[in-house]
Design a protein around this motif. Structure first.
Motif, PDB file in Angstrom:
ATOM      1  N   ASN A 162       0.822  -1.215   0.000  1.00  0.00           N
ATOM      2  CA  ASN A 162       0.000   0.000   0.000  1.00  0.00           C
ATOM      3  C   ASN A 162       0.854   1.263   0.000  1.00  0.00           C
ATOM      4  O   ASN A 162       0.549   2.223  -0.707  1.00  0.00           O
ATOM      5  N   ALA A 163       1.924   1.268   0.771  1.00  0.00           N
ATOM      6  CA  ALA A 163       2.800   2.441   0.776  1.00  0.00           C
ATOM      7  C   ALA A 163       3.444   2.631  -0.592  1.00  0.00           C
ATOM      8  O   ALA A 163       3.510   3.748  -1.115  1.00  0.00           O
ATOM      9  N   MET A 164       3.905   1.548  -1.194  1.00  0.00           N
ATOM     10  CA  MET A 164       4.549   1.662  -2.509  1.00  0.00           C
ATOM     11  C   MET A 164       3.537   2.043  -3.595  1.00  0.00           C
ATOM     12  O   MET A 164       3.877   2.751  -4.544  1.00  0.00           O
ATOM     13  N   THR A 165       2.281   1.621  -3.448  1.00  0.00           N
ATOM     14  CA  THR A 165       1.238   2.053  -4.383  1.00  0.00           C
ATOM     15  C   THR A 165       1.024   3.554  -4.260  1.00  0.00           C
ATOM     16  O   THR A 165       0.923   4.259  -5.269  1.00  0.00           O
ATOM     17  N   ALA A 166       0.994   4.066  -3.033  1.00  0.00           N
ATOM     18  CA  ALA A 166       0.821   5.506  -2.835  1.00  0.00           C
ATOM     19  C   ALA A 166       2.043   6.279  -3.332  1.00  0.00           C
ATOM     20  O   ALA A 166       1.910   7.325  -3.971  1.00  0.00           O
ATOM     21  N   VAL A 167       3.235   5.780  -3.055  1.00  0.00           N
ATOM     22  CA  VAL A 167       4.464   6.468  -3.446  1.00  0.00           C
ATOM     23  C   VAL A 167       4.634   6.484  -4.969  1.00  0.00           C
ATOM     24  O   VAL A 167       4.961   7.499  -5.559  1.00  0.00           O
ATOM     25  N   HIS A 168       4.420   5.346  -5.597  1.00  0.00           N
ATOM     26  CA  HIS A 168       4.697   5.212  -7.033  1.00  0.00           C
ATOM     27  C   HIS A 168       3.455   5.284  -7.914  1.00  0.00           C
ATOM     28  O   HIS A 168       3.584   5.422  -9.130  1.00  0.00           O
ATOM     29  N   GLY A 169       2.289   5.148  -7.327  1.00  0.00           N
ATOM     30  CA  GLY A 169       1.053   5.203  -8.094  1.00  0.00           C
ATOM     31  C   GLY A 169       0.861   3.985  -8.980  1.00  0.00           C
ATOM     32  O   GLY A 169       1.791   3.245  -9.270  1.00  0.00           O
ATOM     33  N   VAL A 170      -0.359   3.743  -9.333  1.00  0.00           N
ATOM     34  CA  VAL A 170      -0.724   2.682 -10.275  1.00  0.00           C
ATOM     35  C   VAL A 170      -1.788   3.245 -11.200  1.00  0.00           C
ATOM     36  O   VAL A 170      -2.494   4.181 -10.845  1.00  0.00           O
ATOM     37  N   PRO A 171      -1.919   2.674 -12.386  1.00  0.00           N
ATOM     38  CA  PRO A 171      -2.994   3.132 -13.257  1.00  0.00           C
ATOM     39  C   PRO A 171      -4.351   2.836 -12.616  1.00  0.00           C
ATOM     40  O   PRO A 171      -4.536   1.794 -11.991  1.00  0.00           O
ATOM     41  N   VAL A 172      -5.255   3.758 -12.758  1.00  0.00           N
ATOM     42  CA  VAL A 172      -6.635   3.558 -12.318  1.00  0.00           C
ATOM     43  C   VAL A 172      -7.487   3.667 -13.575  1.00  0.00           C
ATOM     44  O   VAL A 172      -7.474   4.699 -14.249  1.00  0.00           O
ATOM     45  N   THR A 173      -8.180   2.598 -13.908  1.00  0.00           N
ATOM     46  CA  THR A 173      -9.005   2.581 -15.104  1.00  0.00           C
ATOM     47  C   THR A 173     -10.436   2.259 -14.716  1.00  0.00           C
ATOM     48  O   THR A 173     -10.693   1.714 -13.643  1.00  0.00           O
TER      49      THR A 173
END
Length: 182
Positions: A162-173
């Motif tokens: 979760n922290a790495m998702t917030a830090v680096h972001g992921v595509p949201v479709t």
């Protein structure tokens, strides 16, 4: 067992995922239903880890405070976001402490963040829509030395999904599916 963590079971899971990488793929989902105003009921969907399905029978309420047109019947979306990031860091901290043989008496993760509502309300082109950033602090009561605790905290953050998702972001479709009920 240390800190409520089955370290032998963890080692077994790591070995199983090394042998069969597909066994380590976790799939999650939630369904959100609008109730009224800004109140939403969220429900966890069945989770999959590898080929195993895991029933998740949990619901929770998301709402805004009256100042943001809600009724404060539950945490805001941002509070859920921060709790998801903070809880993921905490899980990593507790697990890594157990792996290193550190017995914990207590752990608290405190999260903070801010949001410029002018961005959400589309009031100024320079107003950021996303949160300005998240901060966390880990407060641990244990008998480990500072270097060991710093290593556990660093690992907990750097390997937190979760922290790495917030830090680096992921595509949201996504998109819209209109339903007609008549």
């Amino acid at each position: 067992m240390l800190n409520g963590i089955d370290t032998a079971g963890l080692a077994g899971a790591r070995d199983a995922i090394r042998a069969e990488p597909a066994a380590g793929i976790a799939r999650y989902g939630v369904a959100l239903d609008w109730k009224q105003g800004t109140q939403i009921e969220a429900r966890a969907l069945t989770m999959k880890v590898g080929a195993e399905e895991i029933a998740r029978n949990f619901t929770w309420v998301v709402d805004e405070p009256p100042q943001l047109l809600g009724q404060s019947t539950g945490p805001t979306p941002q509070e859920y976001l921060m709790s998801g990031v903070g809880a993921c860091i905490m899980v990593g901290f507790v697990v890594n402490a157990a792996v290193k043989g550190v017995a914990l008496r207590s752990v608290r993760v405190t999260m903070g963040g801010s949001l410029d509502l002018a961005g959400f309300l589309n009031l100024r082109p320079d107003a950021q829509i996303k949160m300005a950033g998240l901060t966390y602090e880990i407060d641990a009561d244990c008998d480990a030395d500072e270097a060991t605790l710093q290593d556990i905290a660093r690992t907990a953050f750097e390997f937190s999904p979760n922290a790495m998702t917030a830090v680096h972001g992921v595509p949201v479709t996504g998109g819209l599916k209109q339903r007609q009920t008549a």
